[in-house]
Every structure is written in structure tokens, then in C-alpha cells.
Write an enzyme that holds these catalytic residues in place. Structure first.
Site, PDB file in Angstrom:
ATOM      1  N   TYR A 146      -4.653  -0.361   8.641  1.00 55.88           N
ATOM      2  CA  TYR A 146      -4.943   1.048   9.001  1.00 55.88           C
ATOM      3  C   TYR A 146      -6.500   1.213   8.169  1.00 55.88           C
ATOM      4  O   TYR A 146      -6.417   1.248   6.948  1.00 55.88           O
ATOM      5  CB  TYR A 146      -4.104   1.905   8.774  1.00 55.88           C
ATOM      6  CG  TYR A 146      -2.602   2.066   9.601  1.00 55.88           C
ATOM      7  CD1 TYR A 146      -2.812   1.294  10.617  1.00 55.88           C
ATOM      8  CD2 TYR A 146      -1.561   2.723   8.900  1.00 55.88           C
ATOM      9  CE1 TYR A 146      -1.605   1.063  11.675  1.00 55.88           C
ATOM     10  CE2 TYR A 146      -0.492   2.684  10.186  1.00 55.88           C
ATOM     11  CZ  TYR A 146      -0.419   2.113  11.111  1.00 55.88           C
ATOM     12  OH  TYR A 146       0.820   1.710  11.804  1.00 55.88           O
TER      13      TYR A 146
HETATM   14  N1  LIG Z   1       3.519  -0.374  14.331  1.00 57.60           N
HETATM   15  C1  LIG Z   1       2.614   0.305  15.320  1.00 57.60           C
HETATM   16  O1  LIG Z   1       2.159  -0.842  15.979  1.00 57.60           O
HETATM   17  C2  LIG Z   1       1.968   1.422  15.121  1.00 57.60           C
HETATM   18  C3  LIG Z   1       1.010   1.853  16.266  1.00 57.60           C
HETATM   19  C4  LIG Z   1       0.677   3.091  16.205  1.00 57.60           C
HETATM   20  C5  LIG Z   1       0.893   4.092  15.470  1.00 57.60           C
HETATM   21  N2  LIG Z   1       1.983   3.635  14.259  1.00 57.60           N
HETATM   22  C6  LIG Z   1       2.450   4.583  13.253  1.00 57.60           C
HETATM   23  O2  LIG Z   1       2.785   5.652  14.041  1.00 57.60           O
HETATM   24  C7  LIG Z   1       2.209   6.849  13.441  1.00 57.60           C
HETATM   25  C8  LIG Z   1       2.010   8.173  14.567  1.00 57.60           C
HETATM   26  O3  LIG Z   1       1.173   7.461  15.549  1.00 57.60           O
HETATM   27  P1  LIG Z   1       0.416   8.055  16.558  1.00 57.60           P
HETATM   28  O4  LIG Z   1      -0.837   8.629  15.603  1.00 57.60           O
HETATM   29  O5  LIG Z   1       0.119   7.300  17.710  1.00 57.60           O
HETATM   30  O6  LIG Z   1       0.995   9.280  16.680  1.00 57.60           O
HETATM   31  P2  LIG Z   1       1.125  10.470  18.128  1.00 57.60           P
HETATM   32  O7  LIG Z   1       2.304  11.230  17.759  1.00 57.60           O
HETATM   33  O8  LIG Z   1       1.297   9.800  19.487  1.00 57.60           O
HETATM   34  O9  LIG Z   1      -0.207  11.084  17.886  1.00 57.60           O
HETATM   35  C9  LIG Z   1      -0.768  11.525  16.839  1.00 57.60           C
HETATM   36  C10 LIG Z   1      -2.065  12.525  17.256  1.00 57.60           C
HETATM   37  O10 LIG Z   1      -1.584  13.567  17.910  1.00 57.60           O
HETATM   38  C11 LIG Z   1      -2.528  14.753  17.677  1.00 57.60           C
HETATM   39  N3  LIG Z   1      -1.460  15.632  17.097  1.00 57.60           N
HETATM   40  C12 LIG Z   1      -0.526  15.649  16.469  1.00 57.60           C
HETATM   41  N4  LIG Z   1       0.116  16.692  16.298  1.00 57.60           N
HETATM   42  C13 LIG Z   1      -0.424  17.684  16.854  1.00 57.60           C
HETATM   43  C14 LIG Z   1      -0.260  19.113  17.083  1.00 57.60           C
HETATM   44  N5  LIG Z   1       0.839  19.652  16.359  1.00 57.60           N
HETATM   45  N6  LIG Z   1      -1.076  20.033  17.831  1.00 57.60           N
HETATM   46  C15 LIG Z   1      -1.924  18.988  18.505  1.00 57.60           C
HETATM   47  N7  LIG Z   1      -2.310  17.707  18.242  1.00 57.60           N
HETATM   48  C16 LIG Z   1      -1.423  17.073  17.724  1.00 57.60           C
HETATM   49  C17 LIG Z   1      -3.267  14.213  16.569  1.00 57.60           C
HETATM   50  O11 LIG Z   1      -4.589  13.637  17.065  1.00 57.60           O
HETATM   51  P3  LIG Z   1      -5.748  14.666  17.661  1.00 57.60           P
HETATM   52  O12 LIG Z   1      -5.944  15.747  16.734  1.00 57.60           O
HETATM   53  O13 LIG Z   1      -7.092  13.646  17.408  1.00 57.60           O
HETATM   54  O14 LIG Z   1      -5.483  15.013  19.182  1.00 57.60           O
HETATM   55  C18 LIG Z   1      -2.647  13.104  15.895  1.00 57.60           C
HETATM   56  O15 LIG Z   1      -3.537  12.366  15.335  1.00 57.60           O
HETATM   57  C19 LIG Z   1       0.923   6.315  12.782  1.00 57.60           C
HETATM   58  O16 LIG Z   1       0.159   7.040  11.680  1.00 57.60           O
HETATM   59  C20 LIG Z   1       1.438   5.235  12.095  1.00 57.60           C
HETATM   60  O17 LIG Z   1       2.090   5.368  10.908  1.00 57.60           O
HETATM   61  C21 LIG Z   1       2.372   2.483  14.275  1.00 57.60           C
END
Ligand SMILES: NC(=O)c1ccc[n+]([C@@H]2O[C@H](COP(=O)([O-])OP(=O)(O)OC[C@H]3O[C@@H](n4cnc5c(N)ncnc54)[C@H](OP(=O)(O)O)[C@@H]3O)[C@@H](O)[C@H]2O)c1
Length: 348
Positions: A56
Site C-alpha cells: 500500500y
Molecule cells: N486484500 C486485498 O486484496 C484488498 C484489496 C482492497 C482493499 N483491501 C483492504 O480493504 C480496505 C478497504 O477497501 P476499500 O477502500 O476498497 O473499501 P470500500 O469500502 O469499498 O471503499 C472505501 C472508499 O469509499 C469512500 N467512502 C468510505 N466511507 C464513506 C462514507 N461514509 N461516505 C462517502 N464515501 C465513503 C472513500 O473513497 P472516496 O472518498 O474517494 O470516494 C473510501 O476510500 C483497504 O483499506 C484495505 O485495507 C484489501
């Protein structure tokens, strides 16, 4: 905040896991000051479980997290990280060989500034490394005290079973968790992966629980994502993953349910995941402090079961074969059995 056991291990974790993929990402993430404020808000709410990975932001996420927790009581935290993605240009600076696993773990410990990692996860499958080599290397990390528990991410169900069985035959290590893409729009894991994890005692920790923000309702009414948004900046990946008509119809159902229970759509989407006890925790990613604070509501909110079922039915998952064959054939075949067969097959 409520706490759950991580699979069938004795490790209790907050049922919201803090994702740190945004930390230090210049395109769609946040700077160090905001990341620290996100960590503070999370810990102040009773959160303990934090997920990162060596890849990351090219290692910056682990470094920022390490500095953010430096003055905290290490033993109150459950720190998870991962290896597999390239960490250098050399042919061995990637994958799941014994060499890379040891080197990657040592580098993560250094960036995080900690003596041990609570949950060390393999980030994906390595077709070139025998699974016994990988499991032996992970076991050595546990034996040396550098790692407490071992998990996996992004594997097929058969690979999870093979890794778990190999570990068991070797006398350890035991896999305790699987980290997979799982949200209301993408429920693929329900076919094979979730039942396999349930059978083996692995807790599911769900990445992308808000479908990259779509389940917050923020993209409603848009024909194309704003180029500055998380979607707009990752169009090649996210459009085919989520940007479908049925998904937008489902978002409307989530928004409607949120109105009925007087919660945000994000809380509804996160607590839909937590309504399945095979799930240990969604990994909640945030770009701002406001977002993490809003999403932490799901830490102790339980969605009413009838709303959960309505959302599950709103965009049904097509299981296909062999579930349809089994559902047709199994009840009559085992009609004499007083109890349901155990494991993944449930009688209708
Ligand atoms: N193992 C793997 O391959 C893998 C892959 C991906 C992620 N992960 C893990 O999973 C975690 C979460 O993944 P993800 O970032 O893809 O999760 P997600 O829940 O799909 O998206 C998070 C994004 O949604 C938006 N957001 C979040 N809360 C919000 C709210 N209350 N209101 C409005 N917008 C909101 C923000 O982006 P914006 O504000 O930019 O819209 C935030 O960065 C990562 O940090 C990581 O630790 C693991």
C-alpha cells in the site's frame, strides 16, 4: 464497538477493521495528518483491528500507521499486514517463497516499528511456489515470535482448503482468516469461499465493503463517475466491477432501508455484512475523518433481520451448479437423517 473472534481462533478483534490503503496514496487517498486523525478516531471508538499491506502506497501506509500507533499500547492493537505483491525489481522480491516471506515480514516489522505482527496474510496465490514451502515459512514466522496468527487473501476456495490442510498435516501453522472482496453488490464469495472458510474455521474479513464508495449512495444519478472521484481515478478496474444497472437499483434499496432505520446507507451496507456470523469484520477504508466516524456506527448497530433479508433478495446471487443439483437431489436422498448434514450444504 462490539468484538468478534477471528474465525475459530481465540483472538478477539473489533468487528470493524480499519483499512489503511488510503494512507499516503496521492491519487485517491489521504496525507499523514489525516491518516493519523483517522487512526485516532478509530481507536477512540474502541476499534482495535487494523489492516495494511507492504504494497500500500509503496510501503508508506505501514510507515504512517507505525508512526500513528507509536505512542499506543501495542498489546491493545491487532495489526494485520500482507505480503505477495512486488516489493522490488528483483525476481524474488514478490510471491510466497520462503525467501520472500521472511524478507517481506522483516521489512513490514521495520516499517511498522513493532516487534510482532498479529495477523500475517498471504495477499494472493503463488502458482510457482509449493504450498508446503509457503506454510512452512509462515510457521517459522510464528515460531520465531514475529507473527501471532496467519491468514490468506484472494485465494480460490480449493487453494484455501489446500493451504489449511497442508498446515494441519505439518502441525502448523493454522489459517485463521480469509480476506476477500465482499459487499452487497459483489457476493461471489458466497458460492464456495465463505462455506469453505466456515467449514475450516476461518473468519471472513471483507475488503471493499462499500463497493469503493458506491454503497454510500454517492454515485446515484451519475451516468459516468466524476473524474476526480475514487471511481473516476480507477475507471479501468471499478467500472466493470460495480458500475451496472442492477447495482444502482440495489443502491436505491439500500438508501430506502437506511431511511427506514434512520441510519446512513454505509451503515446499512456494513451491518448487512455483519449480519452473517461467518463474517468477522468488514475492512472499512476512509479518505477523511468524517467518513471513518460515519462508518464506525456499524460497530455496534445490528440491522433488523427482515431488512437484511430484503436486501439479500434485492439482487439475488446466481449460485448455479452444483448448488442447484444438490438442492434438488439432497433432501430426498437424506430424508431419513434426523439432522441436517453439517458443513456447507444446508437443506432448504
Ligand atoms: N486484500 C486485498 O486484496 C484488498 C484489496 C482492497 C482493499 N483491501 C483492504 O480493504 C480496505 C478497504 O477497501 P476499500 O477502500 O476498497 O473499501 P470500500 O469500502 O469499498 O471503499 C472505501 C472508499 O469509499 C469512500 N467512502 C468510505 N466511507 C464513506 C462514507 N461514509 N461516505 C462517502 N464515501 C465513503 C472513500 O473513497 P472516496 O472518498 O474517494 O470516494 C473510501 O476510500 C483497504 O483499506 C484495505 O485495507 C484489501
Amino acid at each position: 464497538m462490539k468484538y468478534r473472534y477471528l474465525g475459530s481462533s481465540g483472538l478477539l478483534v473489533s468487528r470493524i477493521c480499519l483499512g489503511t490503503m488510503t494512507f499516503g496514496n496521492p491519487d485517491w487517498g489521504c496525507d499523514e495528518e489525516t491518516a493519523r486523525a483517522i487512526v485516532t478516531a478509530f481507536l477512540d471508538s474502541g476499534g482495535t483491528f487494523i489492516d495494511t499491506a507492504d504494497m500500500y502506497s509503496g510501503g508508506a501506509s505501514e510507515e504512517i500507521l507505525g508512526r500513528a500507533i507509536a505512542d499506543r499500547n501495542r498489546h491493545d492493537l491487532v495489526i494485520a499486514t500482507k505480503c505477495w505483491f512486488p516489493t522490488g525489481s528483483g525476481p524474488n522480491a514478490r510471491g510466497l517463497s520462503r525467501k520472500h516471506i521472511h524478507e517481506a515480514c522483516d521489512a513490514s516489522l521495520e516499517r511498522l516499528g513493532v516487534d510482532y505482527i498479529d495477523l500475517y496474510q498471504i495477499h494472493g496465490p503463488d502458482p510457482g511456489t509449493p504450498i508446503d514451502e509457503t506454510m512452512e515459512a509462515l510457521g517459522a514466522l510464528v515460531d520465531s515470535g514475529r507473527v501471532r496468527y496467519v491468514g490468506c487473501s484472494n485465494l480460490y476456495a480449493w487453494q484455501i482448503v489446500k493451504a489449511a490442510m497442508t498446515g494441519e498435516q505439518m502441525g502448523g501453522p493454522r489459517l485463521v482468516s480469509a480476506q476477500h472482496l465482499y459487499n452487497l453488490v459483489r457476493r461471489d464469495v458466497e458460492r464456495e469461499i465463505l462455506p469453505a472458510c466456515d467449514d475450516l474455521g476461518l473468519g471472513m474479513i471483507c475488503w471493499s465493503p462499500l463497493a469503493s464508495g458506491m454503497l454510500t449512495g454517492k454515485y446515484r444519478g451519475q451516468s459516468k463517475p466524476d473524474p476526480d472521484s475514487r471511481f473516476g481515478r480507477n475507471i479501468g478496474i471499478y467500472l466493470s466491477r460495480y458500475w451496472w444497472e442492477e447495482a444502482f437499483a440495489l443502491v436505491e434499496e439500500v438508501v430506502k432501508a437506511a431511511g427506514e432505520v434512520d441510519r446512513t446507507p454505509a451503515t446499512v451496507a456494513l451491518s448487512w455484512l455483519l449480519g452473517d456470523r461467518r463474517v468477522t469484520a468488514p475492512i472499512v477504508g476512509a479518505r477523511t475523518v468524517e467518513q471513518i466516524k460515519a462508518n464506525l456506527e456499524a460497530g455496534d448497530y445490528d440491522l433488523p433481520m427482515e431488512i437484511r433479508e430484503r436486501l439479500t433478495a434485492a439482487m439475488p446471487l446466481r449460485h448455479g451448479y452444483p448448488k442447484d443439483w444438490i438442492d434438488n437431489s439432497l433432501p430426498n436422498t437424506f430424508r431419513h437423517a434426523e439432522f441436517e448434514p453439517r458443513h456447507s450444504v444446508k437443506l432448504p
